[in-house]
Design a protein around this motif. Structure first.
Motif, PDB file in Angstrom:
ATOM      1  N   ALA A   7       0.900  -0.996   0.106  1.00 19.82           N
ATOM      2  CA  ALA A   7       0.092  -0.066  -0.126  1.00 19.82           C
ATOM      3  C   ALA A   7       0.871   1.211   0.013  1.00 19.82           C
ATOM      4  N   TRP A   8       0.281   2.321  -0.430  1.00 20.54           N
ATOM      5  CA  TRP A   8       1.115   3.442  -0.611  1.00 20.54           C
ATOM      6  C   TRP A   8       1.620   4.020   0.882  1.00 20.54           C
ATOM      7  N   GLU A   9       1.089   3.548   1.965  1.00 19.09           N
ATOM      8  CA  GLU A   9       1.367   4.354   3.303  1.00 19.09           C
ATOM      9  C   GLU A   9       2.632   3.311   3.652  1.00 19.09           C
ATOM     10  N   THR A  10       2.689   2.295   3.136  1.00 17.67           N
ATOM     11  CA  THR A  10       4.063   1.153   3.591  1.00 17.67           C
ATOM     12  C   THR A  10       4.949   1.898   2.642  1.00 17.67           C
ATOM     13  N   ILE A  11       4.997   2.105   1.333  1.00 20.99           N
ATOM     14  CA  ILE A  11       6.053   2.647   0.473  1.00 20.99           C
ATOM     15  C   ILE A  11       6.357   4.128   1.035  1.00 20.99           C
ATOM     16  N   SER A  12       5.518   4.650   1.423  1.00 24.01           N
ATOM     17  CA  SER A  12       6.058   6.267   2.146  1.00 24.01           C
ATOM     18  C   SER A  12       7.073   6.074   3.223  1.00 24.01           C
ATOM     19  N   THR A  13       6.437   5.047   4.199  1.00 21.54           N
ATOM     20  CA  THR A  13       7.318   4.992   5.490  1.00 21.54           C
ATOM     21  C   THR A  13       8.707   4.159   4.835  1.00 21.54           C
ATOM     22  N   ARG A  14       8.897   3.453   3.933  1.00 30.29           N
ATOM     23  CA  ARG A  14      10.024   3.013   3.668  1.00 30.29           C
ATOM     24  C   ARG A  14      10.981   4.159   2.727  1.00 30.29           C
ATOM     25  N   LYS A  15      10.177   4.762   1.810  1.00 34.79           N
ATOM     26  CA  LYS A  15      11.086   5.712   1.252  1.00 34.79           C
ATOM     27  C   LYS A  15      11.765   6.779   2.215  1.00 34.79           C
ATOM     28  N   ILE A  16      10.841   7.079   3.163  1.00 32.84           N
ATOM     29  CA  ILE A  16      11.343   8.449   4.254  1.00 32.84           C
ATOM     30  C   ILE A  16      12.300   7.596   5.097  1.00 32.84           C
ATOM     31  N   THR A  17      12.262   6.308   5.532  1.00 35.16           N
ATOM     32  CA  THR A  17      12.989   5.580   6.455  1.00 35.16           C
ATOM     33  C   THR A  17      14.436   5.557   5.573  1.00 35.16           C
ATOM     34  N   ASP A  18      14.492   5.289   4.412  1.00 29.47           N
ATOM     35  CA  ASP A  18      15.555   5.101   3.645  1.00 29.47           C
ATOM     36  C   ASP A  18      16.491   6.434   3.635  1.00 29.47           C
ATOM     37  N   ARG A  19      15.607   7.715   3.085  1.00 28.25           N
ATOM     38  CA  ARG A  19      16.166   8.735   3.124  1.00 28.25           C
ATOM     39  C   ARG A  19      16.764   9.493   4.519  1.00 28.25           C
ATOM     40  N   GLU A  20      16.059   8.921   5.665  1.00 26.82           N
ATOM     41  CA  GLU A  20      16.583   9.588   6.847  1.00 26.82           C
ATOM     42  C   GLU A  20      18.173   8.747   7.432  1.00 26.82           C
ATOM     43  N   ALA A  21      17.891   7.209   6.787  1.00 31.59           N
ATOM     44  CA  ALA A  21      19.092   6.547   6.972  1.00 31.59           C
ATOM     45  C   ALA A  21      20.227   7.026   6.325  1.00 31.59           C
ATOM     46  N   ILE A  22      20.091   7.442   5.053  1.00 27.07           N
ATOM     47  CA  ILE A  22      21.107   8.081   4.297  1.00 27.07           C
ATOM     48  C   ILE A  22      21.682   9.294   5.162  1.00 27.07           C
ATOM     49  N   LEU A  23      20.847  10.263   5.318  1.00 31.43           N
ATOM     50  CA  LEU A  23      21.278  11.547   6.042  1.00 31.43           C
ATOM     51  C   LEU A  23      21.731  11.240   7.391  1.00 31.43           C
ATOM     52  N   ALA A  24      21.518  10.185   8.021  1.00 28.90           N
ATOM     53  CA  ALA A  24      22.155   9.841   9.274  1.00 28.90           C
ATOM     54  C   ALA A  24      23.345   9.537   9.278  1.00 28.90           C
TER      55      ALA A  24
END
Lengths: 582, 582
Positions: B30-47
């Motif tokens: 579902a889009w909510e799942t994809i959203s969470t994953r994309k945001i988590t990925d982005r934050e992980a890189i920034l971290a």
């Protein structure tokens, strides 16, 4: 800037609406009645100048009538009509001729050409002579020409709007109801430049044919061999100019319609890229179609006249009138050689992989190759890519509506043979494409263009210079001017419409059936031993020297998109090479 | 010629197919799942670069956060990020900075900007720093820059292909399945020119919004007042560049998507005419639509950077790669003043006749008028013609399929508020147009363009010079950056997409709600006393200085089609006039 400093904004840009009119209301008369009336009208106008008619009857069986139109001229008139437009304009500017005598000479020849080839539609010699008189008066009073084409007669293809004239465009349905209230932009510029308009010329029903035949006037004939077509759709122009009935004409080309008649009639023709030359003010079916569009351009008796036409058109900055046009001033210096390599690298397309050209065309390519090499140019083979694919695709773009609009018009105006054949090619089982399908077709077109552009770029690996080839030298068609109703393959011309590349056609000779001996081209091209498809089989079976006796042999030089000046600059070098090899 | 003499044919041109992929198969998640994953990925890189994060928490209620992204910088870093691209490139070429330190500075600011405004999508600082290291090594070893943008970080709008990066483009459906195997042509040229790619930036769902919000990342905020939108669709670019997180970014514009975020963020943006700048390699809905198309262009912090971007793009002759592009080399001399009249004649559009601009925009126009007159230029009023008609027409061109493709995609990716509003505007009752209707719409578009071109030409009757106006000076929108989800009128920008004219946006100030006093513009424009339509009523009711506190005030300068250089050349004179009047 225009030579008179006049802002081109003062030209009224035509709004095209006649086809809508032609579709929504129907003529009360049958097409046969309209045809009789149009032909009678034309003959009545021509009858006003009885001196210009041929004094003897020419039997229908006479095939080569090409020398007759100038046969009754005085030596001075004969000299006039043998000029190309460039030298004629110079002579007029230098007052060696008056506009009136030039106009009279071409009207005289055009009258005879009409009787022999059926090339004219609208005739307005009276208006032309009045205009010529005005021009002479202006020259006398001011000592100056009105514009860069002062006194030059120019003939106009029927579907191009000329103020006060009918624009039947090959449809009986449109006759008498498409009298234009203004000029096409190209025509308006011609007028401003001092040109004299005197005739409109025949084009085929639907305009979607490389021959010229319609239910109003019937067939236009090739004056060098009346069993052959002069080509189309600008076939009236080709027939007229080839016998010196016009020094310069304008045609249009969406699949070969300038190049094919230029080639079949031994003339020069230029199809530029879309949006380079003025285009507003043409009537035809499918108004508003823009997935594939045509280009307006010149047909002439010299390469330099092609440049003259373009130079004059762009001198008036038509992009300030017509929104689609590109603001790209004419670079005559490029035509004259600037930025053109001294040693060209030219790729020859011997065979498009669908329909191999007839022997005289291969001979012409071979001769051109030898001449180019002798002049120090480089020649490689152009590997054909996707010519059948390109045809299948452009057919879909021509018929996005599944042929509905044509069928509607043809219901009251029965298809002539070439159109019957064309309608048998309609894709998608005659159904319209959906919006999603149209988007996919647009993408397919762009992908095809990108692929061939890349193919062109990749020739850098095969040239000595390490740069991609400068031009492609190609047949214009697989045959010389075909017998009427037998044109079957557009692929050598329509391919470059799909690509939107600049292409010029030029003559290299004429076939003498009795003397013809095919050259050996086997070192350059391996021809298929069997026909590869029914079209090739049909065209291969057509070959017999006698069939094409006296037909012009022409070639096509193709450059990249919007490279009109480079194509003409390169054509000059190619012609120099060909001439010095004689 | 490209500076390195490299033939651009070596760039692989992307074939756009991802949307087709996105449509034919559906994500299992579902889009909510994809959203969470994309945001988590982005934050992980920034971290991975903790030093670049803001040390303190900023409450959501903090509205003006614009100074925070540079707050933790060293003085040298601060100096770096305050350069415009032109001076930064010069400093890099002169080795005053290394590419690595420049890249690090912008990555640092971008990290904070992301936290405050949610402007980034793909983050690839690691790759950027490797590239910067290579560039420094090259400079050290050869003493020469790699290309004209050596070491310049450039940010890329999400739907533009970057090799190896996802191209979700605001659709959760596309996330993780549109990782590109090659660069868009503009991106490939940036790389060849020596630019450093480090981030992709947010664009809205469907791209058809002048705000920036999607179901993957949510809303992007305006850092000068987080209650306001940064604009869209290139809103991530606007937010990022405005706080010095990028010196130069690329966006796209089919209705205002470069100009609106540039205007709302107090930046410079250029929407050129279609086919001037590289365009191949964008993902979006309606691939293959060509009745109306967008243009790719720069967003920057100075007018000269707009020219820098265009100059570099055309230096690589992208017309040899992308078939639709026009072979029209960049005329920097025109930008620098050649062929630009010393005394401009500018027409001011005060009100488009549909939605009157809010007072601060009228004030800005009034100030500009006074400054232009003081500098000796001529100013007349631009009479608006057909702004509602233009909007109704462009809406039909946006939705030729009646919105079917969008509806299909939105079935799995529920519309955000601006898209819900946009889908409520779909014409033709949501039905697709037929081929005949599409042809008529194309004709209507051409007729409209011809009418407005004629309208422009006709201003010659009202100017002292007797020539038509050189440019139109106009609002960019009827409001400053609006509160989220309230953008309702595109007419000041989309009008010029329909016309395909060149338009640049430039900042003229910032609204201080507490000090704001409206100027009297009644001598220049009669404003309607009542709202003329519900849209105007909505927008009129929105006006209150406090709502727009700290928003940028910007204007738009419009030139004729394909006149990008002239627009920038004129913009220089306009800015000179504005600055000397201070």
């Amino acid at each position: 800037m225009p030579p008179d400093g006049d802002f081109p904004g003062h030209i009224d840009v035509p709004v095209m609406s006649a086809p809508v009119l032609g579709r929504t209301t129907q003529h009360s008369a049958a097409w046969e009645t309209i045809s009789t009336r149009k032909i009678t009208d034309r003959e009545a106008i021509l009858a006003r100048w009885p001196d210009w008619h041929l004094k003897k009857q020419v039997p229908d069986s006479a095939l080569d009538v090409s020398s007759l139109p100038v046969s009754g001229l005085t030596p001075r008139e004969r000299e006039i009509v043998h000029h190309d437009a460039t030298s004629l304009v110079e002579a007029l500017r230098e007052r060696r001729y008056t506009a009136v005598e030039v106009t009279r000479a071409f009207c005289h020849v055009a009258t005879i050409a009409q009787g022999l080839t059926n090339c004219l539609t609208e005739v307005f010699f009276g208006e032309a002579l009045e205009r010529a008189t005005e021009l002479d008066r202006h020259m006398q009073e001011t000592g100056k020409p009105v514009g860069p084409l002062h006194g030059l007669p120019v003939s106009i293809k029927d579907h191009i709007l000329v103020k006060g004239r009918d624009t039947a465009s090959g449809y009986a349905e449109w006759a008498y109801r498409t009298v234009s209230d203004r000029d096409a932009v190209a025509v308006a510029i011609l007028r401003k430049a001092g040109a004299v308009l005197y005739v409109k010329t025949a084009n085929p029903q639907t305009l979607l044919a490389l021959e010229t035949n319609n239910n109003i006037y019937g067939r236009t004939l090739n004056p060098f061999n009346r069993k052959l077509t002069p080509g189309g759709s600008s076939g009236g122009e080709g027939a007229l100019i080839s016998v010196h009935g016009s020094p310069l004409g304008i045609g249009t080309d969406i699949g070969g319609s300038i190049r094919i008649p230029a080639a079949h009639m031994g003339l020069y023709g230029l199809k530029g890229s879309v949006a380079r030359m003025p285009h507003a003010g043409l009537l035809g079916s499918h108004d508003g179609m823009d997935a594939i569009t045509g280009a307006l351009g010149p047909i002439a008796t010299s390469a330099r006249d092609l440049a003259l036409f373009c130079r004059v058109m762009l001198q008036y900055r038509p992009w300030l009138l017509e929104p689609p046009l590109i603001e790209m001033p004419w670079r005559q210096d490029v035509v004259d050689g600037v930025d053109i390599p001294n040693q060209l690298c030219i790729a020859i397309l011997w065979d498009d992989g669908v329909v191999a050209p007839h022997p005289p065309i291969l001979d012409a390519l071979k001769r051109a190759k030898d001449a180019l090499l002798a002049a120090g140019h480089e020649v490689i083979t152009w590997e054909p890519v996707g010519h059948q694919e390109a045809w299948d695709l452009i057919l879909k773009l021509y018929f996005l509506d599944g042929g509905a609009e044509y069928r509607e018009t043809l219901a009251h105006d029965p298809p002539v043979p070439q159109i019957e054949w064309m309608m048998s090619q309609v894709p998608n089982d005659g159904a319209p494409f959906s919006v999603a399908e149209i988007f996919r077709l647009n993408l397919a077109r762009e992908a095809f263009r990108a692929k061939i552009l890349q193919h062109w770029n990749s020739t850098e690996a095969r040239t000595r210079t390490g740069r991609p080839v400068d031009a492609v030298l190609s047949p214009v068609a697989p045959t010389l001017a075909p017998p009427h109703d037998t044109t079957r393959w557009w692929g050598y011309t329509s391919y470059w419409n799909l690509m939107d590349y600049s292409a010029a056609v030029f003559p290299v000779g004429r076939l003498d059936a009795d003397e013809y001996r095919a050259r050996d081209v086997s070192a350059d091209i391996v021809l298929p031993s069997d026909s590869r498809n029914p079209t090739e089989e049909f065209i291969r079976a057509q070959w017999a020297p006698q069939t094409y006796h006296n037909a012009a042999v022409s070639l096509q030089l193709i450059g990249r998109r919007l490279n009109e000046e480079r194509v003409l600059g390169m054509l000059r070098k190619v012609e120099d090479a060909l001439h010095s090899s004689h």
